[in-house]
Design a protein around this motif. Structure first.
Motif, PDB file in Angstrom:
ATOM      1  N   THR A 175      32.038  64.789  -0.385  1.00  0.00           N
ATOM      2  CA  THR A 175      30.767  64.472  -0.095  1.00  0.00           C
ATOM      3  C   THR A 175      30.860  62.942  -0.230  1.00  0.00           C
ATOM      4  N   ARG A 176      30.569  62.069   0.905  1.00  0.00           N
ATOM      5  CA  ARG A 176      30.394  60.923   0.959  1.00  0.00           C
ATOM      6  C   ARG A 176      29.258  60.235   1.767  1.00  0.00           C
ATOM      7  N   THR A 177      28.903  58.809   1.225  1.00  0.00           N
ATOM      8  CA  THR A 177      27.628  58.442   1.732  1.00  0.00           C
ATOM      9  C   THR A 177      28.160  57.308   2.558  1.00  0.00           C
ATOM     10  N   VAL A 178      27.312  57.434   3.676  1.00  0.00           N
ATOM     11  CA  VAL A 178      27.539  56.711   4.945  1.00  0.00           C
ATOM     12  C   VAL A 178      26.391  55.625   5.181  1.00  0.00           C
ATOM     13  N   SER A 179      26.459  54.140   5.048  1.00  0.00           N
ATOM     14  CA  SER A 179      25.251  53.255   5.144  1.00  0.00           C
ATOM     15  C   SER A 179      25.664  52.642   6.380  1.00  0.00           C
ATOM     16  N   LEU A 180      24.439  52.337   7.052  1.00  0.00           N
ATOM     17  CA  LEU A 180      24.317  51.439   8.231  1.00  0.00           C
ATOM     18  C   LEU A 180      23.354  50.106   7.630  1.00  0.00           C
ATOM     19  N   ALA A 181      24.127  48.925   7.650  1.00  0.00           N
ATOM     20  CA  ALA A 181      23.615  47.642   7.187  1.00  0.00           C
ATOM     21  C   ALA A 181      23.452  46.563   8.563  1.00  0.00           C
ATOM     22  N   VAL A 182      22.317  45.875   8.495  1.00  0.00           N
ATOM     23  CA  VAL A 182      22.048  45.171   9.613  1.00  0.00           C
ATOM     24  C   VAL A 182      22.180  43.716   8.984  1.00  0.00           C
ATOM     25  N   ASN A 183      22.541  42.709   9.218  1.00  0.00           N
ATOM     26  CA  ASN A 183      22.713  41.115   8.506  1.00  0.00           C
ATOM     27  C   ASN A 183      22.541  41.429   6.952  1.00  0.00           C
ATOM     28  N   GLY A 184      23.379  42.301   6.416  1.00  0.00           N
ATOM     29  CA  GLY A 184      23.541  42.359   5.026  1.00  0.00           C
ATOM     30  C   GLY A 184      22.649  43.511   4.397  1.00  0.00           C
ATOM     31  N   MET A 238      21.012  55.173   5.530  1.00  0.00           N
ATOM     32  CA  MET A 238      22.294  56.031   4.717  1.00  0.00           C
ATOM     33  C   MET A 238      21.950  57.523   5.219  1.00  0.00           C
ATOM     34  N   ARG A 239      23.196  57.754   5.257  1.00  0.00           N
ATOM     35  CA  ARG A 239      23.573  59.347   5.496  1.00  0.00           C
ATOM     36  C   ARG A 239      24.547  59.719   4.376  1.00  0.00           C
ATOM     37  N   THR A 240      24.346  60.989   4.005  1.00  0.00           N
ATOM     38  CA  THR A 240      25.242  61.864   3.266  1.00  0.00           C
ATOM     39  C   THR A 240      26.236  62.778   3.983  1.00  0.00           C
ATOM     40  N   VAL A 241      27.569  62.758   4.065  1.00  0.00           N
ATOM     41  CA  VAL A 241      28.072  63.617   4.901  1.00  0.00           C
ATOM     42  C   VAL A 241      29.020  64.524   3.971  1.00  0.00           C
ATOM     43  N   ALA A 242      29.242  65.610   4.400  1.00  0.00           N
ATOM     44  CA  ALA A 242      30.386  66.440   3.641  1.00  0.00           C
ATOM     45  C   ALA A 242      31.504  66.420   4.460  1.00  0.00           C
ATOM     46  N   LEU A 243      32.628  65.974   3.972  1.00  0.00           N
ATOM     47  CA  LEU A 243      33.889  65.880   4.689  1.00  0.00           C
ATOM     48  C   LEU A 243      34.986  66.931   4.298  1.00  0.00           C
ATOM     49  N   ALA A 244      35.722  67.490   5.037  1.00  0.00           N
ATOM     50  CA  ALA A 244      36.612  68.573   4.742  1.00  0.00           C
ATOM     51  C   ALA A 244      37.991  67.799   4.314  1.00  0.00           C
ATOM     52  N   ALA A 245      38.726  68.653   3.727  1.00  0.00           N
ATOM     53  CA  ALA A 245      39.967  68.026   3.251  1.00  0.00           C
ATOM     54  C   ALA A 245      40.804  67.683   4.552  1.00  0.00           C
ATOM     55  N   ASN A 246      41.333  66.398   4.462  1.00  0.00           N
ATOM     56  CA  ASN A 246      41.686  65.589   5.766  1.00  0.00           C
ATOM     57  C   ASN A 246      40.954  65.742   6.970  1.00  0.00           C
ATOM     58  N   GLY A 247      39.784  65.696   6.780  1.00  0.00           N
ATOM     59  CA  GLY A 247      38.978  66.179   7.976  1.00  0.00           C
ATOM     60  C   GLY A 247      38.127  64.531   8.605  1.00  0.00           C
ATOM     61  N   ARG A 248      37.453  64.904   9.615  1.00  0.00           N
ATOM     62  CA  ARG A 248      36.806  63.647  10.050  1.00  0.00           C
ATOM     63  C   ARG A 248      35.289  64.435  10.405  1.00  0.00           C
ATOM     64  N   THR A 249      34.389  63.770  10.486  1.00  0.00           N
ATOM     65  CA  THR A 249      33.019  63.996  11.011  1.00  0.00           C
ATOM     66  C   THR A 249      32.369  62.649  11.511  1.00  0.00           C
ATOM     67  N   SER A 250      31.301  62.893  12.329  1.00  0.00           N
ATOM     68  CA  SER A 250      30.564  61.872  12.785  1.00  0.00           C
ATOM     69  C   SER A 250      28.944  61.786  12.224  1.00  0.00           C
ATOM     70  N   VAL A 251      28.540  60.471  12.192  1.00  0.00           N
ATOM     71  CA  VAL A 251      27.370  60.079  11.512  1.00  0.00           C
ATOM     72  C   VAL A 251      26.672  59.543  12.623  1.00  0.00           C
ATOM     73  N   GLU A 252      25.351  59.918  12.775  1.00  0.00           N
ATOM     74  CA  GLU A 252      24.667  59.494  13.855  1.00  0.00           C
ATOM     75  C   GLU A 252      23.287  58.616  13.068  1.00  0.00           C
ATOM     76  N   PHE A 253      23.234  57.229  13.671  1.00  0.00           N
ATOM     77  CA  PHE A 253      22.060  56.720  13.137  1.00  0.00           C
ATOM     78  C   PHE A 253      21.071  56.342  14.136  1.00  0.00           C
ATOM     79  N   GLN A 254      20.002  56.944  14.348  1.00  0.00           N
ATOM     80  CA  GLN A 254      18.903  56.710  15.592  1.00  0.00           C
ATOM     81  C   GLN A 254      18.287  55.680  15.246  1.00  0.00           C
ATOM     82  N   GLY A 255      18.181  54.666  16.320  1.00  0.00           N
ATOM     83  CA  GLY A 255      17.360  53.541  16.284  1.00  0.00           C
ATOM     84  C   GLY A 255      17.952  52.371  15.427  1.00  0.00           C
ATOM     85  N   LEU A 256      18.212  51.331  15.874  1.00  0.00           N
ATOM     86  CA  LEU A 256      18.723  50.089  15.518  1.00  0.00           C
ATOM     87  C   LEU A 256      17.702  49.130  15.344  1.00  0.00           C
TER      88      LEU A 256
END
Lengths: 296, 672
Positions: B256-265, B270-288
Motif C-alpha cells: 500500500t502506497r501513498t500518492v500525493s499531489l503537490a502544487v508549488n511545493g 493525497m491518495r492511498t493505493v493498494a498495489l499488487a505485486a509487480n502491478g500498476r494502478t491509476s490514481v485520480e485527483f479531481q480538481g486542480l
C-alpha cells in the motif's frame, strides 16, 4: 670560310657533285698562300750559260743582243700526266656514323681530284669503279666532256656487293698503257698483305700508287654502351659484341691493321693516307698535289 | 598467417611475366649495321651473362612489386593473441551515467571500478573515457595521461537520460572503423534490460573490439515509480481539471502506497493505493486548484526504495481566464449558435466563453475584446460593425465566416471580400449532396476532424478564391474552406452554413473537433502539455521567427544557451529532469516539467545469455559471461591485418623499380 666549304658535312648539302668539286678545289686553291707553280703552259724557269753542243734554238737572242752573251732559256717541262682513280663501291662504303657516308666522302674526294686535274691542270683523268667486279671504267682522257662523264659515273656509283681487289686490278692492268697516277680510294677491309700484293703490279708498271684509306670515326674507335648485335654490311653476318671488346681489343686490332697497311704500302713504294670522314678534304688534295709535284 | 581474400593470390602467377622477360626470352637488340666485322669476335655468352647480372636488381624489384600487389589484394593477416597486442590496444572505459545509475551506490561503484581498471593498465597503454546515456559522450581522447583519465572518470555525475546500448554499439562501430588496433571496451553499467535496442544487431560490436562487462547492479531490486501523469497543460476552470497518475512497481511485492499531489511545493491532495505485486494502478485527483499563471506541480509516491529519484513526476500547469468568442447570427437562425456553442463547450474544456449576438445588434458592438468572431450566414453586416471587424482583423484578430443560403444572392462575401460566383443547391440536383473531395491535412482543424470525410453538403456557395488559400474542396472542386490573411489577422471562410440545413456537419462527430480546433487555431491557443521526457526536444521557434531571441532557464536556474544559440537555435534538448522556464520566439512564456524516461525505473538486468552473446562468447557459462577485467581476451586470437604493410612495401618497391628501370632504359636510349 674555306674550311667551312671543305667540311664534308657541309658538302652533303650540295647536290651537284661538280659544284662540290668546284667548291672544294677553288676553296682549296684560294687557301694556298703562294702562287701555284703547276701551270701547264711553257713557263720560264732560268737562264743557263751556253756551252758548245747546246741546241742553238734555245739561245735567247734578245739577251744576247743586250749583253752579247749567249744564254740558253730554260723552260719548265710541260708534262701531261694521267690520273686514274680506283673507287671501291662495296657495301661497306655505305657505313656512316654521322652525316657523310664513306662513299660520299670518297665521291667528293674523287670528284675534287678530277676537277683539279681536268679543269685546272688539263691532265687526263679516268675512273674505275669496282667492288668484287669491275663495274665502271672510264678511260683517262682530256677530251671535252670528260669531267662530266667522270662526275656522272661517280654519281651513279652506288655501293653494293663486297670488295675483291684481285679481279678489278687484273682487268685494270689490261687497260693500262701509259704511266701515271693511280689513286685507290677504299676502306681496305682485307689483309694488308693481300691488298698490297694485289696492288703491287700497278707499281711495277711505273705508276705512282696512292692509297686513300677512307674510314668512319666509329670504325676506328667504336663506342658501344650496351651489348649490341652488329651486322656486316658486306657479308650480312651478325655478331653480338660487347662494349668492352669494342673499347679494347677492337681498337688494338684496328690500329695494328692500319699500321700494317701503312708499312706494307710504303714498303712497296706506295703512298698511304688515312682519310677519316669527319676531316676536311683538303688533306687529300694537298697530298695528291704534293706527290705530283715531287714525282714529276 | 591467413588471407581474407586468398583467391587474389592467383595473381602471383603474374610473376612469370618478368621471369620470362628477363631470363627466358632471348635478349632482342636492334641489329646495327657495321661496315665490317673483320676485327670483331663473337662474345655472345659473355654478353648475356653480363646483361642478366646487370638486370638482376630490376628483376628482383619487379617480382617484388607483383608479389606484394597480389598479397595486398589477398589481404593477409596474422592471428595474434590479445596478450601480444596489449601494447597496441586501446582501453575504452565507458561509464553508464543513465538515470537508473542513481539507484543506491551504482554510479559510485562504477567509478571506483573504472578507476581501478585504469590504474591496473600498463603505463604505455592508451585509454579513453566515455559516458553513456542516450548518447555516447567522449570525455577524453585516447591518451596515456593517467591524471586526465582519472579526472574524466571523477567528473561523471548522475544523469537523467535513458541508456541505449544500441547507441553504444553504433558509436563503437563508427569509432572502430578508424582504429586498426584492438579495442578493449570496459563497460561499467547496471546492464539494464530496458537499455537494449529492439534488435540485437544494433548493439553488436566489431571484431577488433573485445567487450568486458562490469556489472554494478545488485540483481533486480524492487522499485516503485510514478509511471505517468495525465494532467492538462492549461486550466481555465480549476474545479473541472483532473489529474490522473499511474503508479507502477517493478519486482515489488504487494503493498500500500501513498500518492500525493503537490502544487508549488504544497501538497494539495493525497491518495492511498493498494498495489499488487509487480502491478500498476491509476490514481485520480479531481480538481486542480492552482493560482493564475504557471504552477509547478508534482505527483509523488512514498516508495522507500533504492531509486527515490523516480518517485516524483513533474508537470506544469497554466491557469488563465477562458477566451471570449463573439458569435453573430441572423435572428431567425437559432440552430447555428446552438450547435457551435455545444461543440465548443464539449471540445475545448472551458477554454472559450461564447457570446451570441444577433446581427442587427452589432451596430455598436466592439470585437476587440474577443479572441475570435464567428459570423454565421448573415444577410449583411452593419457598416460600422464591418469597419470595426476590418480593423480588428488588421490588428491581429481572427474571424470565421460561414456563408450559407443568405450569401447566395450577394455579390461578395462580407469581410472576406471575395467574389461569389454563385450558389450550388446540391439537394435539388442529381447528386442530392456532395462530400469533401480534397483537403489539406496540415491544418489541425482538418486533420483532427477526419479530413471532413463523410459529411454531406446540400448547399455551398461557390467563391472565387482570389488571394485566399483553399484548404478543402468538394468533389466538384467547389472551394469549401478558404483562409485569407488580412494584415496581422486572418479570416476563415466556410462556404456552407453552420446549421444542419445546408449540411449535416453539426450532426456529424467530426463537428466537435472541427469547432474546437478551429477556435484554437484562430484564437492562437495550442494544445500544450506541461510535462516532457528527458532527451526530448523543444521547438523554440518556427521558420518564420528567425533571429528572434529565445530564453531557456534550466532546473538549476542557469541559461544553457549562448547569445548566438539563443538567436539561431530552433530546438533545445531537455537533458535534465526538473522545471524549465522558457521564453519562446513568439514572445510567449512557458514552463515545462521534465521527467526521466520511466523505462529507467525498471531495474531488471539483461539475461546472461544475451550478455554472453554480446561479448561474443555465446557458449560460455552464464557465470563466465561477466569476467574480471584482467582475464578477458587473453586466450582470444585476433586477426591483425598486414594490408598496410603490404601496401607500404609495394609503394617502396614500385618507386625503386621506377628509378632502376628508368636508369637502365635511359642508358639504352642514350646509346647510338
Amino acid at each position: 670560310m674555306v674550311q667551312r666549304f671543305l667540311d664534308p658535312t657541309v658538302l652533303t648539302s650540295i647536290s651537284s657533285l661538280e659544284l662540290v668539286a668546284k667548291t672544294v678545289v677553288e676553296g682549296f686553291v684560294a687557301g694556298l698562300h703562294r702562287s701555284p707553280n703547276f701551270g701547264f703552259s711553257q713557263e720560264f724557269a732560268e737562264y743557263q750559260a751556253y756551252s758548245p753542243g747546246d741546241d742553238l734554238r734555245h739561245i735567247d737572242w734578245n739577251v744576247f743582243a743586250r749583253t752579247e752573251r749567249a744564254y740558253l732559256k730554260k723552260y719548265r717541262g710541260e708534262t701531261n700526266t694521267l690520273l686514274t682513280v680506283l673507287l671501291d663501291a662495296s657495301n661497306s662504303m655505305k657505313y656512316t656514323s654521322h652525316a657523310v657516308t664513306k662513299m660520299d666522302y670518297a665521291r667528293y674526294m674523287a670528284a675534287s681530284l678530277f676537277y683539279l686535274t681536268g679543269v685546272t691542270q688539263r691532265d687526263a683523268a679516268g675512273l674505275i669503279v669496282f667492288d668484287d667486279e669491275l663495274r665502271e671504267y672510264i678511260r683517262p682522257s682530256t677530251r671535252q666532256g670528260q669531267l662530266h662523264r667522270l662526275l656522272s659515273a661517280l654519281e651513279h656509283a652506288e655501293p653494293r656487293a663486297r670488295t675483291d681487289y684481285a679481279k678489278p686490278i687484273h682487268h685494270f692492268q689490261d687497260f693500262l698503257r701509259r704511266r701515271g697516277f693511280v689513286v685507290i680510294i677504299s676502306d681496305f677491309y682485307d689483309q694488308p698483305d693481300t691488298i698490297v700484293r694485289t696492288l703491287e703490279p700497278l707499281r711495277f708498271h711505273g705508276n705512282e700508287v696512292i692509297l686513300f684509306h677512307v674510314l668512319d670515326p666509329q670504325e676506328i674507335q667504336p663506342k658501344l654502351n650496351a651489348p649490341s648485335t652488329l651486322v656486316d654490311m658486306e657479308t650480312q653476318e651478325t655478331m653480338e659484341v660487347t662494349p668492352d671488346y669494342a673499347r679494347t681489343e677492337y681498337r688494338a686490332k684496328m690500329d695494328a691493321h692500319l699500321q700494317a697497311l701503312r708499312d706494307r704500302a710504303q714498303g712497296a713504294g706506295m703512298d698511304y693516307y688515312l682519310m677519316v670522314t669527319d676531316r676536311p678534304l683538303d688533306d687529300a688534295l694537298r697530298e695528291y698535289l704534293t706527290m705530283r709535284q715531287g714525282r714529276l | 598467417m591467413g588471407f581474407l581474400a586468398p583467391w587474389f593470390l592467383a595473381g602471383a602467377a603474374a610473376l612469370g611475366l618478368p621471369l620470362y622477360l628477363h631470363l627466358l626470352q632471348r635478349h632482342q637488340t636492334t641489329p646495327r649495321s657495321f661496315s665490317s666485322l673483320m676485327f670483331f669476335e663473337r662474345r655472345t655468352q659473355s654478353s648475356i651473362k653480363h646483361r642478366r647480372l646487370r638486370y638482376w636488381l630490376l628483376l628482383s624489384l619487379r617480382l617484388a612489386v607483383l608479389l606484394l600487389l597480389a598479397l595486398a589484394f589477398a589481404n593477409p593477416f596474422i592471428n595474434r593473441s590479445a596478450a601480444s597486442m596489449a601494447s597496441d590496444r586501446l582501453l575504452l572505459v565507458v561509464l553508464d551515467d543513465s538515470f537508473s545509475m542513481r539507484a543506491g551506490s551504482r554510479l559510485a561503484d562504477a567509478k571506483r571500478d573504472a578507476l581501478s581498471v585504469l590504474h591496473a593498465r600498463k603505463p604505455s597503454e592508451r585509454a579513453q573515457v566515455m559516458a553513456l546515456g542516450s548518447q555516447l559522450a567522449v570525455l577524453t581522447q585516447a591518451t596515456q595521461d593517467a591524471g586526465e583519465l582519472r579526472s574524466a572518470v571523477e567528473s561523471i555525475g548522475p544523469g537523467d537520460s535513458r541508456a541505449s546500448f544500441g547507441e553504444l554499439g553504433r558509436a563503437i562501430r563508427a569509432m572502430a572503423e578508424g582504429i586498426a588496433t584492438p579495442i578493449e571496451l570496459d563497460l561499467f553499467s547496471d546492464l539494464q534490460k530496458s537499455a537494449m535496442p529492439a534488435s540485437f544487431a544494433e548493439m553488436a560490436l566489431p571484431a577488433n573490439v573485445s567487450l568486458v562487462l562490469h556489472d554494478v547492479s545488485k540483481d533486480a531490486v524492487p522499485n516503485w515509480t510514478i509511471e505517468s501523469v495525465d494532467a492538462p497543460g492549461q486550466v481555465w476552470d480549476p474545479k473541472k481539471a483532473r489529474v490522473e497518475a499511474v503508479v507502477a512497481g517493478y519486482h515489488t511485492p504487494a503493498a500500500t502506497r501513498t500518492v500525493s499531489l503537490a502544487v508549488n511545493g504544497k501538497t494539495v491532495a493525497m491518495r492511498t493505493v493498494a498495489l499488487a505485486a509487480n502491478g500498476r494502478t491509476s490514481v485520480e485527483f479531481q480538481g486542480l486548484d492552482v493560482p493564475y499563471g504557471f504552477s509547478r506541480c508534482e505527483v509523488r509516491i512514498d516508495s522507500a526504495d533504492i531509486l527515490p529519484a523516480d518517485d516524483v513526476s513533474l508537470f506544469a500547469v497554466e491557469r488563465s481566464d477562458p477566451r471570449r468568442v463573439l458569435f453573430v447570427h441572423e435572428p431567425s437562425d437559432s440552430r447555428s449558435p446552438l450547435y457551435f456553442h455545444a461543440a465548443l463547450d464539449a471540445g475545448a474544456e472551458e477554454a472559450f466563453a461564447m457570446d451570441t449576438i444577433a446581427v442587427e445588434q452589432t451596430t455598436n458592438a466592439n470585437p476587440s475584446p474577443y479572441a475570435l468572431v464567428v459570423i454565421s450566414d448573415v444577410l449583411s453586416l452593419p457598416a460600422p460593425f464591418e469597419q470595426q471587424l476590418q480593423k480588428y482583423v488588421q490588428g491581429g484578430g481572427s474571424v470565421l465566416v460561414a456563408a450559407g443560403t443568405s450569401a447566395a444572392h450577394r455579390p461578395r462575401v462580407p469581410l472576406f471580400d471575395e467574389r461569389i460566383v454563385g450558389p450550388h443547391y446540391y439537394s435539388s440536383e442529381g447528386e442530392r449532396f456532395l462530400t469533401v473531395g480534397a483537403s489539406d491535412p496540415s491544418y489541425p482543424f482538418v486533420d483532427k476532424a477526419g479530413r471532413l470525410e463523410g459529411i454531406k453538403f446540400y448547399f455551398a456557395v461557390s467563391v472565387d478564391p482570389g488571394n485566399a488559400q483553399v484548404i478543402s474542396r468538394l468533389t466538384d472542386q467547389t472551394p469549401l474552406l478558404l483562409e485569407k490573411k488580412m494584415g496581422e489577422g486572418r479570416v476563415l471562410l466556410l462556404a456552407s452554413g453552420l446549421d444542419n440545413l445546408t449540411n449535416d456537419f453539426p450532426l456529424h462527430p467530426s463537428f466537435v473537433p472541427f469547432v474546437e480546433q478551429t477556435a484554437r487555431y484562430l484564437a492562437g491557443i495550442e494544445n500544450r502539455s506541461g510535462a516532457r521526457v528527458v532527451d526530448s526536444f523543444l521547438d523554440l521557434r518556427t521558420a518564420k521567427e528567425q533571429s528572434v531571441g529565445v530564453e531557456v532557464i534550466d532546473p538549476d536556474g542557469r541559461r544553457p544557451l549562448s547569445l548566438k544559440e539563443a538567436a539561431t537555435t530552433k530546438t533545445y534538448q531537455l537533458s535534465r529532469a526538473g522545471f524549465y522556464q522558457l521564453r519562446l520566439a513568439n514572445g510567449r512564456q512557458d514552463l515545462v516539467g521534465v521527467n526521466p524516461d520511466r523505462r529507467e525505473s525498471d531495474l531488471d538486468v539483461m539475461p546472461d545469455d544475451v550478455l554472453a552473446l554480446w561479448r561474443g562468447n555465446a557458449n560460455a557459462a552464464p557465470e563466465q559471461a561477466l569476467v574480471a577485467p584482467s582475464q578477458p581476451a587473453q586466450e582470444q586470437k585476433k586477426p591483425d591485418s598486414l594490408w598496410w604493410y603490404a601496401v607500404l612495401l609495394l609503394l617502396i618497391a614500385a618507386v625503386a623499380e621506377s628509378v632502376v628501370s628508368s636508369h637502365y632504359l635511359g642508358t639504352q636510349r642514350e646509346g647510338p
